[in-house]
Scaffold this active site. Structure first.
Site, mmCIF file in Angstrom:
data_model
loop_
_atom_site.group_PDB
_atom_site.id
_atom_site.type_symbol
_atom_site.label_atom_id
_atom_site.label_comp_id
_atom_site.label_asym_id
_atom_site.label_seq_id
_atom_site.Cartn_x
_atom_site.Cartn_y
_atom_site.Cartn_z
ATOM 1 C CE LYS A 53 -3.997 -2.350 1.962
ATOM 2 N NZ LYS A 53 -4.464 -3.059 3.108
ATOM 3 C CD GLN A 97 -4.052 -4.893 6.194
ATOM 4 O OE1 GLN A 97 -3.594 -4.070 5.561
ATOM 5 N NE2 GLN A 97 -4.491 -5.966 5.402
ATOM 6 C CG ASP A 120 -10.519 -1.057 3.857
ATOM 7 O OD1 ASP A 120 -9.975 -1.193 2.589
ATOM 8 O OD2 ASP A 120 -9.709 -1.452 4.953
#
Ligand code: NDP
Length: 284
Positions: A53, A97, A120
């Site tokens: 990322k 995460q 997300d």
């Protein structure tokens, strides 16, 4: 033999467009899109994702911050970090995460992220907007699948679309996006009776179950488009999908390989969401 949908090439093309749009955005507003990634603990797979990322951010011209927190991080410490990032004007996207270590409450962390920075698209506010069809952010993996379908020239209108898997991260939002694209959508799961009978009806079959080579040629209709979201590690360490490529590819009209299909699109769509978040913030 099916046309192979090249996720690497499509991902590179989309990233090129995001990079160009980012340059324009920075020139017009003086604002650099910023993404913060939080990782707690030392899960090696998660560490690889975080590294990828960061690289993707560099590639498209974003500012990025990575918070690598020890396993022993408390709920209060993690919440304080989320609060700090929520208030930081240089950060437009926050990604925590998953999975988090067991002692931390994942749901309460996801709820704490400002929905405007929830790149997300896991916050119930954003999930609700997807349901209504008025979303700002799309969850990255299903959005990546839609991009692969669209850029391969496949129209979902009126097609029988079957999604195998009903997780909140992949299966459910995937079904909503196919519905928005005017597909006739069926969702299957572990309690589905006669799964093969349903999958054989699919013009477009999206598989996200997490079981290596589970969907075999006899479960697929001749000419179907087959999208394999699965990422499974074999005993020899090789990555493999949920679809048995060897028996399905000869029947399908289009198929995504694993690796090199859906996988490369996920981070690319995260970059798109971060640019969208920065654009929305600048418009305020
Ligand atoms: P989950 O484990 O959360 O969900 C799996 C789903 O598959 C469940 O809905 C489950 O049904 C269903 N399922 C399990 N076994 C069967 C079966 N025998 N028949 C029918 N349905 C079944 O997984 P995720 O959605 O998070 O991930 C799915 C796969 O996609 C994994 O391999 C994961 O690694 C991969 N993935 C890949 C990404 C990428 O970037 N390419 C991103 C995210 C995930 P039930 O609900 O009834 O239990």
């Amino acid at each position: 033999m099916a046309n192979i949908i090249d996720g690497k090439a499509i991902s590179a093309a989309v990233r090129g467009e995001i990079k160009e749009n980012t340059q324009k955005f920075i020139a017009e507003t003086g604002i650099t899109p910023g993404l913060a990634v939080i990782i707690v603990g030392t899960d090696p797979a998660s560490q690889v994702y975080v590294r990828n990322k960061r690289r993707a951010c560099e590639e498209v011209g974003f500012y990025s911050e990575a918070y690598e927190l020890p396993e022993a991080t408390t709920q209060a410490e993690l919440e304080a970090l989320v609060d700090k990032l929520n208030a930081d004007p240089a950060i437009h996207g926050i990604l925590c995460q998953l999975p988090l270590p067991k002692h931390l409450n994942e749901e309460s962390i996801l709820l704490r992220i400002d929905p405007r920075k929830d790149v997300d698209a896991f916050h119930p506010y954003n999930v609700g907007r997807i349901m209504i069809g008025n979303q700002k952010f799309l969850p990255c993996t299903p959005a990546g699948v839609m991009e692969l379908i669209r850029r391969s020239g496949i129209d979902c209108t009126g097609k029988e679309c079957v999604v195998v898997g009903r997780s909140n991260i992949v299966g459910k939002p995937m079904a909503m996006l196919l519905l928005q694209a005017n597909g006739t959508v069926t969702i299957c799961h572990s309690r589905t009776k006669d799964l093969s009978e349903v999958t054989r009806r699919a013009d477009i079959l999206v598989v996200a179950i997490g079981k290596a080579d589970f969907i075999t040629g006899d479960m697929v209709k001749e000419g179907a488009v087959v999208i394999d979201v699965g990422m499974n590690r074999r005993a020899d360490g090789k990555l493999t999908g949920d679809v048995d490529f060897a028996t399905v590819a000869p029947k399908a009209s289009y198929i995504t390989p694993v690796p090199g299909g859906v996988g490369p699109m996920t981070i690319t769509m995260l970059m798109q969401n971060t640019l969208t978040a920065a654009t929305e913030a600048a418009a305020k």
